[in-house]
Design an enzyme around this catalytic site. Structure first.
Site, PDB file in Angstrom:
ATOM      1  N   CYS A 113       0.812  -1.231   0.000  1.00 17.24           N
ATOM      2  CA  CYS A 113       0.000   0.000   0.000  1.00 17.24           C
ATOM      3  C   CYS A 113       0.840   1.272   0.000  1.00 17.24           C
ATOM      4  O   CYS A 113       0.315   2.356  -0.284  1.00 17.24           O
ATOM      5  CB  CYS A 113      -0.936  -0.001   1.200  1.00 17.24           C
ATOM      6  SG  CYS A 113      -1.977  -1.464   1.314  1.00 17.24           S
ATOM      7  N   HIS A 252      -3.733   7.155   2.142  1.00 15.36           N
ATOM      8  CA  HIS A 252      -4.085   5.817   1.700  1.00 15.36           C
ATOM      9  C   HIS A 252      -5.455   5.467   2.266  1.00 15.36           C
ATOM     10  O   HIS A 252      -5.720   5.674   3.461  1.00 15.36           O
ATOM     11  CB  HIS A 252      -3.032   4.828   2.177  1.00 15.36           C
ATOM     12  CG  HIS A 252      -3.429   3.396   2.048  1.00 15.36           C
ATOM     13  ND1 HIS A 252      -4.032   2.889   0.907  1.00 15.36           N
ATOM     14  CD2 HIS A 252      -3.330   2.348   2.925  1.00 15.36           C
ATOM     15  CE1 HIS A 252      -4.270   1.601   1.078  1.00 15.36           C
ATOM     16  NE2 HIS A 252      -3.862   1.251   2.289  1.00 15.36           N
ATOM     17  N   ASN A 282     -10.377  -0.547   0.079  1.00 13.70           N
ATOM     18  CA  ASN A 282      -8.921  -0.437   0.098  1.00 13.70           C
ATOM     19  C   ASN A 282      -8.357  -1.018  -1.201  1.00 13.70           C
ATOM     20  O   ASN A 282      -8.416  -2.225  -1.420  1.00 13.70           O
ATOM     21  CB  ASN A 282      -8.373  -1.199   1.311  1.00 13.70           C
ATOM     22  CG  ASN A 282      -6.868  -1.106   1.451  1.00 13.70           C
ATOM     23  OD1 ASN A 282      -6.164  -0.694   0.530  1.00 13.70           O
ATOM     24  ND2 ASN A 282      -6.362  -1.505   2.601  1.00 13.70           N
TER      25      ASN A 282
END
Length: 326
Positions: A113, A252, A282
């Site tokens: 990520c 994020h 996500n």
């Protein structure tokens, strides 16, 4: 010119959507439970015949179109992903070829990520050093391919998508600072156990579900809030900026509660935080560039705005970049 700027953005999300109501049918969960704990309502899911490179290509074409550029105008292609088409060759090589940019350098970055943050730092450095004049950086994931749909702790979280940015040389420098870090002492905290040289796939490992990602949610939550705050503070200090100088926080998109906790500490008001987690879930390395692309398309970001990009992920890894929009 020894500066760098982002000259074009684009994103793509698959058409198929997995809603909280869909998840209610197969898991012991509810729309209210998921929304309260994550802020997520929907996720875009790649079809069976869509790989990560397909998502990259669509996002890249949108960025090229928005920047009125040809693929041959790009000097280097970088893909940040933890779900490549293959272990090798690099997904970026496939993307460049499909964009009719055969011969251009292309490579992947695998830092989960945190991929876009690391990639933004690297691509900016390559341009500022004079190695390339234009670099396309794509964050893309097909996480649905590695999620165990029977595991409530992860099945509700992840979606698929891609975001692309074109960075190019500029007289004034938009890249103000960066803070990157990693701690690999406990890789099992967030990992895909099987398929690598440590644990090659076997019949036994497949039976044990090692082809699916694993995450220790509570540990990740504490780690995420701490590192987002720390890395942002260091990046602001390096750029000689204060919290009050931040025009936009683009984090994020892992969990709405993590985003809210970090934004509160950093004193960034809610209306200055770009959040699209409700729509996409996500998407790992794709989450920040998708959010940026949507914000630019909506006309939210103006010349002179100070942006903080901040993320965390497997590794464990983390990072923040301060950026002045040109």
């Amino acid at each position: 010119m020894n500066g760098v700027k982002i000259s074009a953005v684009g994103h793509y999300a698959p058409a198929a959507i997995l809603t909280n109501e869909d998840l209610e049918k197969t898991l012991d969960t509810s729309d209210e439970w998921i929304t309260t704990r994550t802020g997520m309502k929907r996720r875009h899911i790649a079809s069976e015949d869509q790989a990560t490179s397909d998502l990259c290509i669509a996002a890249a074409r949108n960025a090229l179109r928005n920047g009125k550029l040809a693929s041959s105008d790009i000097d280097c292609y970088i893909v940040a992903t933890s779900t490549p088409d293959y272990a090798f060759p690099a997904t970026a090589c496939i993307v460049a070829a499909q964009l009719d940019a055969v011969g251009k350098p292309a490579f992947d970055m695998e830092i989960a990520c945190s991929g876009f943050i690391y990639g933004l730092t690297l691509a900016s450095s390559l341009i500022r050093a004079g190695v390339y004049s234009r670099v396309m950086l794509i964050g893309a994931e097909s996480l649905s391919k590695i999620v165990d749909r029977s595991d409530r702790s992860t099945a509700i979280l992840f979606g698929d998508g891609a975001g692309a940015v074109v960075l190019e040389a500029a007289a004034e420098n938009s890249f103000l600072s960066s803070e990157l870090g990693a701690d690999g002492r406990r890789p099992e905290t967030l990992c895909l156990l099987g398929g690598g040289s440590r644990r090659p796939f076997t019949a036994e490992s497949l039976e044990a579900g090692e082809q699916y990602l694993r995450m220790e949610g509570r540990e990740i939550f504490k780690f995420a809030v701490t590192k987002m705050i720390e890395s942002t503070g260091i990046a602001l200090q390096r750029a000689n900026l204060k919290k009050s100088d931040v025009s936009w926080l683009i984090p994020h998109q892992a969990n709405k509660r993590i985003i809210d906790a970090a934004a509160k500490y950093l004193e960034v008001p809610e209306e200055r935080v770009i959040v699209n987690i409700e729509e996409y879930g996500n998407t790992s390395a794709a989450s920040i560039p998708i959010a940026l692309s949507e914000a630019v398309t909506a006309g939210k970001i103006k010349a002179g705005d100070i942006i903080v990009f901040v993320g965390f992920g497997g590794g464990l890894s983390w990072g923040a970049v301060t950026w002045k929009w040109a």
